[in-house]
Write an enzyme that holds these catalytic residues in place. Structure first.
Site, short mmCIF file in Angstrom:
data_model
loop_
_atom_site.label_atom_id
_atom_site.label_comp_id
_atom_site.label_asym_id
_atom_site.label_seq_id
_atom_site.Cartn_x
_atom_site.Cartn_y
_atom_site.Cartn_z
CD GLN A 1 -3.55 -4.50 6.35
OE1 GLN A 1 -3.42 -3.47 5.69
NE2 GLN A 1 -4.15 -5.58 5.85
CG ASP B 1 -9.92 -0.30 4.53
OD1 ASP B 1 -9.62 -0.42 3.33
OD2 ASP B 1 -9.22 -0.73 5.47
CE LYS C 1 -3.89 -2.37 2.09
NZ LYS C 1 -4.62 -2.77 3.31
#
Ligand code: NDP
Length: 287
Positions: free
Chosen positions: A97, A120, A53
């Protein structure tokens, strides 16, 4: 006839080129998009995803920073970090994460992210917004699948879409995004009786189970669009999807490979969501 293979890598490159131009426009007008990634513990797969990422961010012109915590870090420490990032004007997107260590409450952590920075799309408010057709951020994997379908002009409205899997990050948002576009949606799970009865009627089949090659040619309607979200590591070290690619490609109309299908799109959509968040911040939306 063999299916058209949807090349996720190539599509990801063209989507990134388009969004890189948007990032450059923002930078020229004084806003460099910024993403903060929080990682807790030393899960090897998570560390690799985070590195990927960060690399993808730098290639497209997004500033990124990683906040790493030890496995035994307290939830309070992580919440403090998120609070600081929420009020940092240089950070437009924040992601945690997953998975978090067992002593963390996932929802408590995710819902501490400011809604407008939840790139997200996992914050409960954003989930509700998606379900009610008021999407703020589309979760990255199903967002990538929608772009794959739309860029290949695969009809969605009025089609029967079958999604196998009901996770919060893939199956459920995928089903609602297809529903929003007018598909008739069936969600199947490990509890579904006679799975093939549903899959054989699918014009669009999205598979997200984590079960290597569980969908075979006999389960496919001729000409269907088959999207394989699964990423499985085989004992020989190779990757495969949840779909038996070699047999299914002879029946389907469209198919995504693994690797090189949905995977490259997921990270691309994270970049898009971060740039979108920065555009909104610059425009003063969500003040
Ligand atoms: P989860 O394990 O959270 O969910 C799997 C789902 O599949 C569950 O709903 C489960 O049903 C269902 N399922 C499992 N076995 C069967 C079966 N035999 N028949 C029907 N349904 C079944 O997984 P995720 O959604 O997080 O991920 C799914 C896959 O996608 C994994 O391989 C993951 O690595 C991959 N992935 C890939 C991404 C990408 O970018 N390409 C991003 C995210 C995930 P039940 O609920 O009843 O248990």
């Amino acid at each position: 006839m063999s299916a058209h293979i949807i090349d996720g890598k190539k599509l990801a490159e063209s989507v990134r080129a388009e969004w890189k131009a948007r990032a450059e426009k923002l930078i020229q007008s004084g806003t460099k998009p910024g993403l903060a990634v929080i990682i807790v513990g030393d899960n090897a797969a998570s560390s690799l995803y985070v590195r990927n990422k960060v690399k993808a961010c730098s290639e497209i012109g997004i500033y990124s920073e990683v906040h790493s915590f030890q496995q035994n870090a307290s939830q309070a420490e992580v919440l403090d970090c998120i609070q600081a990032l929420n009020s940092n004007p240089h950070i437009h997107g924040i992601l945690v994460q997953l998975p978090l260590p067992a002593h963390f409450e996932n929802n408590r952590v995710i819902t501490s992210i400011a809604v407008e920075k939840d790139v997200d799309g996992f914050h409960l408010y954003n989930v509700g917004a998606l379900v009610t057709g008021n999407t703020i951020f589309s979760p990255c994997t199903p967002f990538g699948v929608m772009v794959m379908l739309e860029s290949n002009r695969i009809p969605i409205e009025g089609q029967h879409a079958v999604v196998i899997g009901r996770s919060n990050i893939v199956g459920k948002p995928m089903a609602f995004m297809l529903l929003e576009k007018g598909a008739t949606v069936t969600i199947c799970t490990s509890k579904t009786r006679n799975l093939a009865q549903f899959t054989r009627d699918a014009d669009i089949l999205v598979v997200a189970t984590g079960k290597p090659r569980m969908v075979n040619a006999e389960m496919i309607k001729p000409g269907a669009a088959v999207i394989d979200v699964g990423i499985n590591r085989l004992p020989d070290g190779k990757l495969c999807g949840d779909v038996d690619f070699d047999s299914v490609k002879e029946i389907a109309g469209y198919i995504t490979p693994v690797p090189g299908g949905v995977g490259p799109m997921t990270i691309t959509m994270l970049l898009c969501n971060t740039i979108l968040a920065a555009e909104r911040a610059q425009a003063g939306i969500f003040k």
